[in-house]
Write an enzyme that holds these catalytic residues in place. Structure first.
Site, mmCIF file in Angstrom:
data_model
loop_
_atom_site.group_PDB
_atom_site.id
_atom_site.type_symbol
_atom_site.label_atom_id
_atom_site.label_comp_id
_atom_site.label_asym_id
_atom_site.label_seq_id
_atom_site.Cartn_x
_atom_site.Cartn_y
_atom_site.Cartn_z
ATOM 1 N N SER A 264 -3.262 -3.497 -1.501
ATOM 2 C CA SER A 264 -2.697 -2.861 -0.310
ATOM 3 C C SER A 264 -3.154 -1.416 -0.249
ATOM 4 O O SER A 264 -3.507 -0.808 -1.267
ATOM 5 C CB SER A 264 -1.170 -2.912 -0.355
ATOM 6 N N ASP A 265 -3.132 -0.837 0.939
ATOM 7 C CA ASP A 265 -3.262 0.609 1.035
ATOM 8 C C ASP A 265 -1.931 1.223 0.592
ATOM 9 O O ASP A 265 -0.930 0.536 0.387
ATOM 10 C CB ASP A 265 -3.621 1.028 2.462
#
Length: 715
Positions: A264-265
């Site tokens: 994920s960011d």
């Protein structure tokens, strides 16, 4: 370690240990100072056991610290599994290269690969294993600050750069070449299409457009071997990417065949809650793991909830096992089980990082990235001329850009310093010149110097914080104080050369009457020296825009490969066509545009045949003539238009390019090959194929100024 050994290791792990591998924590959690990690631990609700089990680490800096953290981590990890150290190494580690939008403007794939090689080498000896690069998001709206991280508005060019970056970072043997790092392609998917150019905003497009324009860059990076993919913050068809099962399970895994790690960011998993698709952290964890997100960056939805979700049979433990195995496989691909400290080397770090060799490479790449936008026979400067160097960017070290994590501004070469290195006479002010609110003394000094000079180099631009993440701008003109300064200088000396440091295409109203305009982007550690070489003719500019400059922000988004309408616009048309009343439809400086100190003429466009049969090859050639006494490099660009398609096709699309060196007054013939595969596109049923019929083939120095012929595709 063999694959069966990784599977055996997975079987030995407890559920808590497996969940821990999915957590990424920042460097402060591994600090030796208790006070530095107590606060963050409390904020995230983490225990020491959580930290000891967290599978990857973000932002460790320096070989000594990397070695210390890895040693301590493995001592506290029951199974001796190493952590994996990651960071944002976007366009250089300590030796900073031009921002990616500048690298894209080089149209030089070897230069991009070399940037990645140098970045990887410096990062690896400093203890890092993974870079969150390349960003291959297609960008068409310069209001979005993160256009600086992309290589531009064209799927074909972005794809070629994506390949070059990945190969430069990872090399041929990632496991045994400890001077390389694993590449993470981002942001999947379509982050660059945020509505209004506003960061983190919604994306709304058809699946066909997504597949035809936005997915090719990511696919190219994956085909080149990228080991990781990062999720994007935006929605895709109304579903946030980080919880989008179709995007990651169906497209990325099944269609693209990607077997690597999805991360994920920062905080993107917990952001499923404000997006409005998850009620709480528990549901956010369920959506993200089912979508296929393997690593959660800097939030604890997985840590707090996955075990219970599995115990309650809401999430299948097999999904967790798949994610953990992918993470273990990546650690194995990096050779971390055999060499936990990998390339970290305190002695080599001192020799390699910011070495003179790397600075020279950065300077060469920066020169290739600079674009000459305008030149009314005022450049190059002569060493005998009396030149004033004025403006806020004249002696500014703010040339490395905001995404230069380990870069140091004080190590960067300013324009004044670069000109000084050339041993020429020049005049430069001593007053500190603010970008937004310069003192009257600074303005008076600049005007006074301009009065005395034959020519004035007026150095303007953005400060670094004005572009990058969370730096969207609705007004992309230069600050008013700089426009006022331009007027004041022009009143006493019309021979103005404007140089620009910036992270996005700008609306150049207010300075477009300058005799010359030089786009330097944020050119990196050696930026001032590179720009000085361009100004004084030590290097013939060869950069070409990879993103269009608008006439005014009101045209945005404006890009070269738009689609025709039922009432297509041509200059001089009456009112009832698709146009503005107050400005043209066209960019001020279009994609592919750039001048040089040479003058190249394109003539004699020839096709080997007027009919192309599937399975055959059509050769198209053009004659180039350097009609000047200055040797230069020409970027020859091939564009194609499908005249009649099953869906509306762009008015032109880049399909090839070649950089050609031309001696003074030299002629050369350049050839391109066209195959049926090159003419394929995504149809309304989401399949990729070509249509029989007529095609325009265009070759030129940019997307606007082309010579054209036609051929027919037979099926």
């Amino acid at each position: 370690m063999e694959q069966h050994q990784l599977i055996d290791l997975l079987k030995q792990m407890t559920l808590d240990e497996k969940v821990g591998q999915l957590l990424q924590l920042a460097a402060e959690f591994y600090s030796e100072k208790a006070e530095e990690k107590t606060g963050p631990m409390t904020d995230l609700g983490l225990t020491h056991e959580d930290i000891n089990n967290a599978g990857t680490t973000l932002g460790i800096s320096g070989a000594k610290e990397a070695i210390r953290v890895q040693k301590a981590y493995m001592e506290n990890n029951r199974l001796g599994i190493p952590t994996m150290l990651m960071a944002d190494i976007i366009h250089g580690f300590r030796t900073i290269f031009p921002i990616p939008l500048g690298l894209g403007s080089s149209w030089d794939l070897e230069a991009a690969k070399k940037m990645a090689e140098v970045s990887a080498k410096e990062a690896a000896v400093s203890g890092l294993h993974v870079t969150f690069s390349p960003m291959v998001d297609l960008v068409r709206d310069p209001r979005w600050g993160r256009v600086m991280e992309s290589t531009g508005e064209d799927p074909f060019l972005n794809s070629r750069f994506a390949e070059a970056f990945v190969r430069g970072y990872q090399g041929e043997d990632l496991k045994n070449d400890f001077l390389r790092v694993a590449a993470c392609v981002k942001h999947f998917a379509a982050y660059g299409a945020a509505i209004g150019g506003r960061d983190y905003n919604t994306v709304n497009m058809s699946e066909r457009q997504l597949r035809d324009s936005y997915l090719p860059g990511y696919k190219a990076a994956l085909d080149a071997g990228a080991k990781l993919v990062m999720t994007s913050f935006n929605t895709v068809d109304g579903i946030p990417a980080t919880g989008n099962k179709w995007l990651f399970r169906d497209v990325l895994r099944k269609e693209f065949g990607f077997e690597g790690v999805v991360i994920s960011d920062w905080g993107a998993v917990i952001e499923l809650i404000p997006h409005g698709v998850a009620e709480d952290k528990r549901q956010a964890a369920e959506l993200a793991i089912n979508a296929g997100v393997d690593i959660e960056m800097m939030t604890t939805c997985y840590t707090e909830n996955l075990k219970a979700l599995i115990d309650e049979n809401i999430v299948d433990e097999a999904i967790l096992d798949e994610a953990v195995l992918r993470i273990l496989t990546l650690k194995n691909d990096l050779g971390l089980f055999e060499n936990p400290h990998r390339g970290a080397d305190v002695t080599l770090e001192k020799e390699v990082v910011l070495s003179n060799e790397h600075r020279e490479i950065a300077k060469d790449v920066a020169r290739k990235s600079i674009v000459l936008l305008k030149n009314e026979n005022i450049l190059p400067l002569s060493k005998q001329e009396k030149v004033a160097i004025v403006g806020p960017a004249a002696d500014s070290h703010d040339v490395i850009g905001v995404w230069s994590w380990q870069g140091k501004k004080e190590e960067a070469i300013t324009l004044v310093q670069g000109i000084k290195q050339l041993k020429v006479e020049y005049m430069a002010g001593k007053e500190v010149f603010d970008y937004f609110n310069p003192s009257q003394a600074a303005i008076n000094e600049a005007v006074s110097l301009a009065k005395e000079a034959d020519k004035v180099v007026l150095a303007l631009g953005e400060e670094d914080w004005m572009s990058g993440e969370a730096s969207s701008r609705s007004d992309i003109r230069l600050p008013q104080a700089q426009l006022d300064l331009f007027k004041a200088i022009q009143a006493v000396n019309e021979n103005i050369i404007v140089t620009l440091y910036n992270g996005r295409p700008l609306d150049l109203q207010g300075i477009d009457s300058a005799k010359a305009i030089v786009e330097a982007w944020f050119p990196g550690t050696e930026g001032g020296a590179a720009l000085a070489d361009i100004l004084y003719g030590e290097y013939n500019p060869s950069g070409r825009l990879s993103m269009s400059f608008p006439e005014t922000v009101g045209q945005v988004p404006v890009y070269y490969n738009g689609e025709n309408t039922g009432r297509p616009y041509k200059p001089g048309d009456e009112k009832y066509v698709s146009k503005y009343l107050d400005v043209s439809n066209f960019a001020k400086y279009p994609f592919g545009f750039g001048l040089s100190y040479s003058n190249c003429l394109y003539t004699d466009l020839q096709l080997s045949t007027n009919e192309l049969q599937s399975g055959d090859v059509l050769t198209v050639s053009v004659t180039l003539e350097n009609q000047s006494d200055v040797a230069g490099q020409e970027t020859v660009q091939l564009y194609i238009r499908d005249q009649i398609g099953e869906v509306v096709r762009p008015i032109k699309e880049l399909k090839g390019f070649e950089k050609v060196n031309l001696l003074a007054n030299e002629q050369k013939t350049v050839q391109f090959t066209i195959t049926e595969e090159l003419l394929r596109y995504v149809h309304s049923d989401q399949t990729c194929r070509s249509d029989a019929g007529m095609f325009d083939v265009m070759i030129g120095p940019n997307s606007r100024d082309v010579v054209t012929s036609t051929f027919k595709l037979l099926k």
